[in-house]
Scaffold this motif. Structure first.
Motif, mmCIF file in Angstrom:
data_model
loop_
_atom_site.group_PDB
_atom_site.id
_atom_site.type_symbol
_atom_site.label_atom_id
_atom_site.label_comp_id
_atom_site.label_asym_id
_atom_site.label_seq_id
_atom_site.Cartn_x
_atom_site.Cartn_y
_atom_site.Cartn_z
ATOM 1 N N THR A 57 -21.510 12.775 -12.318
ATOM 2 C CA THR A 57 -20.528 11.608 -12.050
ATOM 3 C C THR A 57 -19.226 11.668 -11.468
ATOM 4 N N VAL A 58 -19.331 12.972 -10.457
ATOM 5 C CA VAL A 58 -17.940 13.476 -9.353
ATOM 6 C C VAL A 58 -18.367 13.325 -8.225
ATOM 7 N N LEU A 59 -19.625 13.374 -7.926
ATOM 8 C CA LEU A 59 -20.046 13.706 -7.307
ATOM 9 C C LEU A 59 -20.747 11.396 -6.567
ATOM 10 N N ARG A 60 -20.566 11.429 -7.910
ATOM 11 C CA ARG A 60 -20.837 9.600 -7.699
ATOM 12 C C ARG A 60 -19.824 9.493 -7.225
ATOM 13 N N ILE A 61 -18.670 9.579 -7.956
ATOM 14 C CA ILE A 61 -17.716 8.219 -8.011
ATOM 15 C C ILE A 61 -17.613 8.406 -6.489
ATOM 16 N N VAL A 62 -17.593 10.383 -5.698
ATOM 17 C CA VAL A 62 -16.753 10.409 -4.437
ATOM 18 C C VAL A 62 -17.655 9.273 -2.865
ATOM 19 N N ASP A 63 -19.343 10.152 -3.672
ATOM 20 C CA ASP A 63 -20.066 10.105 -2.762
ATOM 21 C C ASP A 63 -20.450 8.514 -2.404
ATOM 22 N N CYS A 64 -20.461 7.656 -3.835
ATOM 23 C CA CYS A 64 -20.626 5.922 -3.973
ATOM 24 C C CYS A 64 -20.197 4.960 -2.853
ATOM 25 N N PHE A 65 -19.535 5.522 -2.294
ATOM 26 C CA PHE A 65 -18.771 4.150 -1.042
ATOM 27 C C PHE A 65 -18.674 5.118 0.230
ATOM 28 N N GLN A 66 -19.587 6.052 0.315
ATOM 29 C CA GLN A 66 -19.641 7.145 2.010
ATOM 30 C C GLN A 66 -19.854 5.847 2.949
ATOM 31 N N HIS A 67 -20.932 5.054 2.371
ATOM 32 C CA HIS A 67 -21.760 4.585 3.504
ATOM 33 C C HIS A 67 -22.153 3.357 3.066
ATOM 34 N N THR A 68 -22.486 2.045 3.946
ATOM 35 C CA THR A 68 -23.591 0.985 4.178
ATOM 36 C C THR A 68 -24.608 1.231 5.174
ATOM 37 N N TYR A 69 -25.417 2.639 5.675
ATOM 38 C CA TYR A 69 -26.487 2.559 6.205
ATOM 39 C C TYR A 69 -27.567 1.792 5.217
ATOM 40 N N GLU A 70 -28.599 0.878 6.160
ATOM 41 C CA GLU A 70 -29.410 1.013 6.197
ATOM 42 C C GLU A 70 -30.262 2.168 4.670
ATOM 43 N N THR A 71 -31.107 1.169 4.000
ATOM 44 C CA THR A 71 -32.206 2.899 2.848
ATOM 45 C C THR A 71 -33.405 2.652 4.002
ATOM 46 N N SER A 77 -10.702 3.183 4.781
ATOM 47 C CA SER A 77 -10.902 4.467 4.210
ATOM 48 C C SER A 77 -9.832 3.973 2.611
ATOM 49 N N LEU A 78 -10.961 4.819 1.151
ATOM 50 C CA LEU A 78 -10.379 4.130 0.120
ATOM 51 C C LEU A 78 -10.219 4.269 -0.219
ATOM 52 N N THR A 79 -8.955 4.109 -1.427
ATOM 53 C CA THR A 79 -8.184 5.023 -2.492
ATOM 54 C C THR A 79 -8.421 5.345 -3.451
ATOM 55 N N LEU A 80 -8.231 7.011 -3.977
ATOM 56 C CA LEU A 80 -8.714 7.043 -5.825
ATOM 57 C C LEU A 80 -8.713 6.029 -6.521
ATOM 58 N N PRO A 81 -7.748 4.649 -6.643
ATOM 59 C CA PRO A 81 -8.000 3.710 -7.953
ATOM 60 C C PRO A 81 -9.083 3.029 -7.711
ATOM 61 N N GLN A 82 -9.105 2.149 -5.867
ATOM 62 C CA GLN A 82 -10.289 1.553 -5.656
ATOM 63 C C GLN A 82 -11.603 2.428 -5.592
ATOM 64 N N LEU A 83 -11.859 3.974 -5.122
ATOM 65 C CA LEU A 83 -12.856 3.651 -6.115
ATOM 66 C C LEU A 83 -13.665 3.715 -7.493
ATOM 67 N N LEU A 84 -12.606 3.871 -7.947
ATOM 68 C CA LEU A 84 -12.479 4.713 -9.926
ATOM 69 C C LEU A 84 -12.564 3.019 -10.072
ATOM 70 N N LYS A 85 -11.532 2.274 -9.741
ATOM 71 C CA LYS A 85 -12.583 1.237 -10.263
ATOM 72 C C LYS A 85 -13.262 -0.105 -9.914
ATOM 73 N N ASN A 86 -14.170 0.478 -8.830
ATOM 74 C CA ASN A 86 -14.919 -0.482 -8.101
ATOM 75 C C ASN A 86 -16.293 0.363 -8.579
ATOM 76 N N TYR A 87 -16.541 1.414 -8.875
ATOM 77 C CA TYR A 87 -17.680 2.584 -9.717
ATOM 78 C C TYR A 87 -17.874 1.947 -10.792
#
Length: 252
Positions: A119-133, A203-213
């Motif tokens: 879960t911690v990895l997901r929260i930190v990693d979730c919004f690090q890229h908008t690369y094509e998959t 750059s996303l802040t921790l509140p933004q990360l948690l809210k969007n996650y």
């Protein structure tokens, strides 16, 4: 460390090669497309997965991991890994059984801690890229450094108290990591300060990360990662659903 986090079924060499490919190609290589998978499984299974994910149980991550573990037995290109996988399964299963015999409580707590780690990895990693998959092994075009930085985001626990980011080994300084891959993890905060101090839109802040996650924990499974930046170059969190299952130490 791979033994502790369950990533030992893939060799360190293979995992390193996939990480380097991620940097060279500027893409995300995945074993299978999560939205396509979710939208095509039987309705009962789909509902069960979505309920578990809504409840913060990382069902998709476990599916991805066990699919990777089983790959040597159904993927002809990985048949040479079967003996190694069998030995690892026997050894790890024996260790878990032994741990359960010594202390069932310890086994349960290990499982809960493992879910917490994912879960911690997901929260930190979730919004690090908008690369094509792209599916692993398929054709993927090589992007340039401009594309790389425009589709990479920094996800920090705290910018003011930079030392708090050491809790995740500075993993959140992702723009800096992509700008200079060889930069040691303990110097990433300095590199980020030198290169990206005025790049707040990325750059996303921790509140933004948690809210969007929390907000898009189900939506991202069926809709994909969404778009992070609008036509004017501004961060648009209402459309940034985030990725899932892109970096959990499994071989694609």
């Amino acid at each position: 460390m791979l033994w502790l986090n369950g990533g030992c079924y893939a060799s360190f060499k293979d995992l390193a090669a996939e990480h380097i490919l991620h940097h060279v190609k500027k893409i995300d290589s995945v074993a299978f497309d999560v939205p396509t998978f979710i939208n095509n499984v039987p309705r009962l299974i789909r509902s069960l997965i979505l309920v578990l994910e809504w409840s913060y149980f990382p069902a998709i991550s476990f599916i991805i991991q066990w699919r990777a573990v089983a790959a040597p037995f159904w993927n002809p290109q990985r048949h040479d890994e079967r003996l190694r996988t069998i030995i690892l399964l026997i050894v790890r299963s024996s260790l878990f059984i032994l741990l359960g015999l010594v202390s069932l409580k310890a086994l349960i707590l290990y499982f809960l801690a493992y879910i917490g780690m994912i879960t911690v990895l997901r929260i930190v990693d979730c919004f690090q890229h908008t690369y094509e998959t792209f599916l692993a092994g398929s054709y993927a075009p090589k992007r340039n450094s401009t594309y790389e930085q425009e589709n990479t985001f920094t996800t920090l626990i705290s910018r003011r108290y930079w030392w708090l980011n050491l809790l995740v080994l500075n993993f959140g300084y992702h723009n800096a990591h992509h700008a200079l891959m060889r930069c040691p993890w303990y110097n990433l905060h300095k590199l980020d300060s030198d290169l990206f101090a005025n790049r707040e839109n990325y750059s996303l802040t921790l509140p933004q990360l948690l809210k969007n996650y929390h907000r898009f924990r189900v939506s991202r499974l069926v809709k994909g990662q969404g778009k992070a930046v609008d036509g004017h170059g501004n961060l648009n969190l209402d459309a940034f659903y985030g990725a899932v299952g892109v970096s959990f130490l499994v071989k694609s």
